[in-house]
Design an enzyme around this catalytic site. Structure first.
Site, PDB file in Angstrom:
ATOM      1  N   LYS A 149       0.886  -1.296  -0.120  1.00  0.00           N
ATOM      2  CA  LYS A 149      -0.145  -0.108   0.089  1.00  0.00           C
ATOM      3  C   LYS A 149       0.709   1.199   0.186  1.00  0.00           C
ATOM      4  O   LYS A 149       0.425   2.401  -0.505  1.00  0.00           O
ATOM      5  CB  LYS A 149      -0.829  -0.115   1.167  1.00  0.00           C
ATOM      6  CG  LYS A 149      -2.210  -0.868   1.058  1.00  0.00           C
ATOM      7  CD  LYS A 149      -3.081  -0.807   2.155  1.00  0.00           C
ATOM      8  CE  LYS A 149      -4.120  -1.576   2.073  1.00  0.00           C
ATOM      9  NZ  LYS A 149      -5.456  -1.417   2.810  1.00  0.00           N
TER      10      LYS A 149
ATOM     11  N   ASP B 189     -10.282   2.824   1.159  1.00  0.00           N
ATOM     12  CA  ASP B 189     -10.469   2.673   2.738  1.00  0.00           C
ATOM     13  C   ASP B 189     -10.918   3.810   3.388  1.00  0.00           C
ATOM     14  O   ASP B 189     -11.903   3.431   4.586  1.00  0.00           O
ATOM     15  CB  ASP B 189      -8.945   2.064   3.258  1.00  0.00           C
ATOM     16  CG  ASP B 189      -8.736   0.709   2.935  1.00  0.00           C
ATOM     17  OD1 ASP B 189      -9.713  -0.169   2.386  1.00  0.00           O
ATOM     18  OD2 ASP B 189      -7.576   0.515   3.062  1.00  0.00           O
TER      19      ASP B 189
ATOM     20  N   GLY C 252      -1.405   0.139   9.248  1.00  0.00           N
ATOM     21  CA  GLY C 252      -1.830   0.682   7.858  1.00  0.00           C
ATOM     22  C   GLY C 252      -3.218   1.055   8.072  1.00  0.00           C
ATOM     23  O   GLY C 252      -3.745   2.159   7.661  1.00  0.00           O
ATOM     24  N   ALA C 253      -4.315   0.235   8.662  1.00  0.00           N
ATOM     25  CA  ALA C 253      -5.541   0.556   8.589  1.00  0.00           C
ATOM     26  C   ALA C 253      -5.979   1.784   9.464  1.00  0.00           C
ATOM     27  O   ALA C 253      -7.025   2.391   9.378  1.00  0.00           O
ATOM     28  CB  ALA C 253      -6.400  -0.859   8.831  1.00  0.00           C
TER      29      ALA C 253
ATOM     30  N   GLY D 267     -16.884  -5.147  10.879  1.00  0.00           N
ATOM     31  CA  GLY D 267     -15.890  -4.763   9.690  1.00  0.00           C
ATOM     32  C   GLY D 267     -16.402  -5.057   8.323  1.00  0.00           C
ATOM     33  O   GLY D 267     -15.721  -4.548   7.246  1.00  0.00           O
TER      34      GLY D 267
HETATM   35  P1  NAP Z   1      -0.950  -3.872  10.462  1.00  0.00           P
HETATM   36  O1  NAP Z   1      -0.456  -2.633   9.322  1.00  0.00           O
HETATM   37  O2  NAP Z   1      -0.037  -5.125  10.351  1.00  0.00           O
HETATM   38  O3  NAP Z   1      -1.148  -3.458  11.730  1.00  0.00           O
HETATM   39  C1  NAP Z   1      -1.738  -4.109  13.020  1.00  0.00           C
HETATM   40  C2  NAP Z   1      -1.766  -3.323  14.115  1.00  0.00           C
HETATM   41  O4  NAP Z   1      -2.448  -4.127  15.149  1.00  0.00           O
HETATM   42  C3  NAP Z   1      -0.615  -2.819  14.878  1.00  0.00           C
HETATM   43  O5  NAP Z   1      -0.711  -1.593  15.513  1.00  0.00           O
HETATM   44  C4  NAP Z   1      -0.126  -3.930  15.759  1.00  0.00           C
HETATM   45  O6  NAP Z   1       0.756  -3.319  17.112  1.00  0.00           O
HETATM   46  C5  NAP Z   1      -1.380  -4.225  16.287  1.00  0.00           C
HETATM   47  N1  NAP Z   1      -1.499  -5.548  16.726  1.00  0.00           N
HETATM   48  C6  NAP Z   1      -1.338  -6.588  16.042  1.00  0.00           C
HETATM   49  N2  NAP Z   1      -1.659  -7.692  17.017  1.00  0.00           N
HETATM   50  C7  NAP Z   1      -1.668  -7.322  18.120  1.00  0.00           C
HETATM   51  C8  NAP Z   1      -1.826  -8.133  19.568  1.00  0.00           C
HETATM   52  N3  NAP Z   1      -1.796  -9.245  19.384  1.00  0.00           N
HETATM   53  N4  NAP Z   1      -2.089  -7.252  20.548  1.00  0.00           N
HETATM   54  C9  NAP Z   1      -2.254  -5.984  20.213  1.00  0.00           C
HETATM   55  N5  NAP Z   1      -1.978  -5.228  19.107  1.00  0.00           N
HETATM   56  C10 NAP Z   1      -1.766  -6.057  18.023  1.00  0.00           C
HETATM   57  O7  NAP Z   1      -2.535  -4.426   9.859  1.00  0.00           O
HETATM   58  P2  NAP Z   1      -3.475  -3.315   9.128  1.00  0.00           P
HETATM   59  O8  NAP Z   1      -3.526  -3.228   7.836  1.00  0.00           O
HETATM   60  O9  NAP Z   1      -3.526  -2.093   9.869  1.00  0.00           O
HETATM   61  O10 NAP Z   1      -4.749  -4.372   9.514  1.00  0.00           O
HETATM   62  C11 NAP Z   1      -5.288  -4.360  10.814  1.00  0.00           C
HETATM   63  C12 NAP Z   1      -6.607  -5.181  10.448  1.00  0.00           C
HETATM   64  O11 NAP Z   1      -7.652  -4.420   9.993  1.00  0.00           O
HETATM   65  C13 NAP Z   1      -6.433  -6.426  10.168  1.00  0.00           C
HETATM   66  O12 NAP Z   1      -7.253  -7.343  10.925  1.00  0.00           O
HETATM   67  C14 NAP Z   1      -7.186  -6.256   8.728  1.00  0.00           C
HETATM   68  O13 NAP Z   1      -7.834  -7.450   8.304  1.00  0.00           O
HETATM   69  C15 NAP Z   1      -8.233  -5.220   9.048  1.00  0.00           C
HETATM   70  N6  NAP Z   1      -8.635  -4.365   7.931  1.00  0.00           N
HETATM   71  C16 NAP Z   1     -10.070  -4.453   7.809  1.00  0.00           C
HETATM   72  C17 NAP Z   1     -10.401  -3.693   6.532  1.00  0.00           C
HETATM   73  C18 NAP Z   1     -11.970  -3.665   6.234  1.00  0.00           C
HETATM   74  O14 NAP Z   1     -12.279  -3.199   5.272  1.00  0.00           O
HETATM   75  N7  NAP Z   1     -12.867  -4.198   7.014  1.00  0.00           N
HETATM   76  C19 NAP Z   1      -9.692  -2.700   5.823  1.00  0.00           C
HETATM   77  C20 NAP Z   1      -8.421  -2.745   6.586  1.00  0.00           C
HETATM   78  C21 NAP Z   1      -7.809  -3.573   7.273  1.00  0.00           C
HETATM   79  P3  NAP Z   1       2.124  -3.223  16.771  1.00  0.00           P
HETATM   80  O15 NAP Z   1       2.434  -1.973  16.223  1.00  0.00           O
HETATM   81  O16 NAP Z   1       2.712  -3.442  18.369  1.00  0.00           O
HETATM   82  O17 NAP Z   1       2.872  -4.594  16.044  1.00  0.00           O
END
Ligand code: NAP
Length: 273
Positions: free
Chosen positions: A70, A106, A131-132, A238
């Site tokens: 992204k 998004d 990212g989200a 979501g």
């Molecule tokens: P990402 O960039 O990998 O970020 C993940 C975030 O979650 C980071 O801040 C991470 O913290 C935190 N995290 C991960 N595991 C954790 C845990 N066990 N305990 C506490 N914090 C934790 O992922 P992303 O792209 O932002 O996506 C995040 C979620 O949003 C995913 O589940 C994705 O499927 C969902 N999403 C949904 C949509 C939709 O259309 N509904 C769109 C986009 C994303 P750290 O910084 O400490 O690692």
């Protein structure tokens, strides 16, 4: 007689896993009888440049972009929309004349289920800083919600986003004491698989009344949303965001609107298989 050439669309990411995007867009092409097809293109980071070269030379009309491309894809596009610029990430590619445009649906997808509630929501707490979360923060600010707090397991990432968006950051262990009427989970906690029972916000953290919004959509009712409901909070799953961001992409590519309800039914059915 030769068969008409189909317009090609697709999604790039790595690993792509079981993405719902092909089902969503192919169902839309079918709905409007468009000679188009949407495919999954698993693309490791070292193949991104090659994919973008193909995007310019094959009959490719658009693409969805997901993790980990992204941000890196931004250097391969010709124009970036103000919304994608604000987020610092692109999730949609399309052509405008001879230029590849990088956009971010998004943000609109996140905002869609909040549009009717924005007057009543004053204080938001964002859990997670990946990212989200950036699309969520841009969406909250576009909705006019100015009182926003972010917290993240890794404090530095929350602090970085707090600086970028000019909002407050609190330590992860203090998230339960933030005064908020909208709490958004942007972490994968609660997602089917090893994290399914996890929640970023436990029962005693829900104060008074408010709205809990989970970006996770598999399962539709996460532990976070179930706990929120038990505390008397409204919930938003979501799939609302997923459906709305996909519908926005489809509109950018074809000018046509797939009803969100159609996408919800389609994805819910696939999730229950
Ligand atoms: P990402 O960039 O990998 O970020 C993940 C975030 O979650 C980071 O801040 C991470 O913290 C935190 N995290 C991960 N595991 C954790 C845990 N066990 N305990 C506490 N914090 C934790 O992922 P992303 O792209 O932002 O996506 C995040 C979620 O949003 C995913 O589940 C994705 O499927 C969902 N999403 C949904 C949509 C939709 O259309 N509904 C769109 C986009 C994303 P750290 O910084 O400490 O690692």
């Amino acid at each position: 007689m030769t068969a008409p050439q189909k317009k090609l669309y697709g999604i790039i990411g790595h690993p792509l896993g079981h993405t719902m995007s092909p089902a969503l867009h192919n169902s839309g092409f079918n709905m409007f009888s468009l000679q188009s097809v949407y495919m999954a293109f698993p693309t490791p980071p070292e193949k991104l440049a090659e994919f973008m070269e193909s995007f310019r030379t094959l009959p490719m009309y658009g693409a969805s972009v997901t993790i980990p491309h992204k941000e890196t894809v931004m250097e391969y596009v010709d124009t970036i929309t103000p919304r994608a610029e604000k987020v610092g990430a692109v999730n949609t590619l399309y052509w405008k004349d001879d230029a590849i445009v990088g956009d971010n649906t998004d943000v609109l997808g996140f905002m869609a289920p909040l549009k009717d509630k924005k007057k009543t929501l004053k204080k938001a707490l964002v859990l997670g800083a990946g990212g989200a979360a950036k699309a969520v923060l841009a969406g909250l600010q576009e909705l006019g919600i100015s009182n926003i707090t972010i917290c993240n397991r890794t404090a530095q990432r929350a602090e970085n986003l707090a600086t970028q968006f000019n909002i407050d950051a609190v330590a992860w262990e203090n998230r339960g004491s933030v005064d908020a009427d909208l709490v958004i989970n942007t972490t994968p906690m609660g997602m089917s698989g090893e994290h399914v029972d996890a929640t970023p916000f436990t029962a005693e953290m829900f104060q008074e009344h408010g709205t809990a919004y989970d970006l996770v959509y598999n399962p539709l009712e996460t532990t976070f949303l179930r706990t929120a409901k038990e505390a008397g909070w409204e919930t938003i799953d979501g799939l609302h965001m997923f459906a709305a961001q996909g519908a926005e992409q489809f509109k950018l590519w074809t000018g046509k609107n797939i009803p969100h309800e159609h996408i919800r039914k389609l994805v819910s059915n696939l999730l229950s298989l």
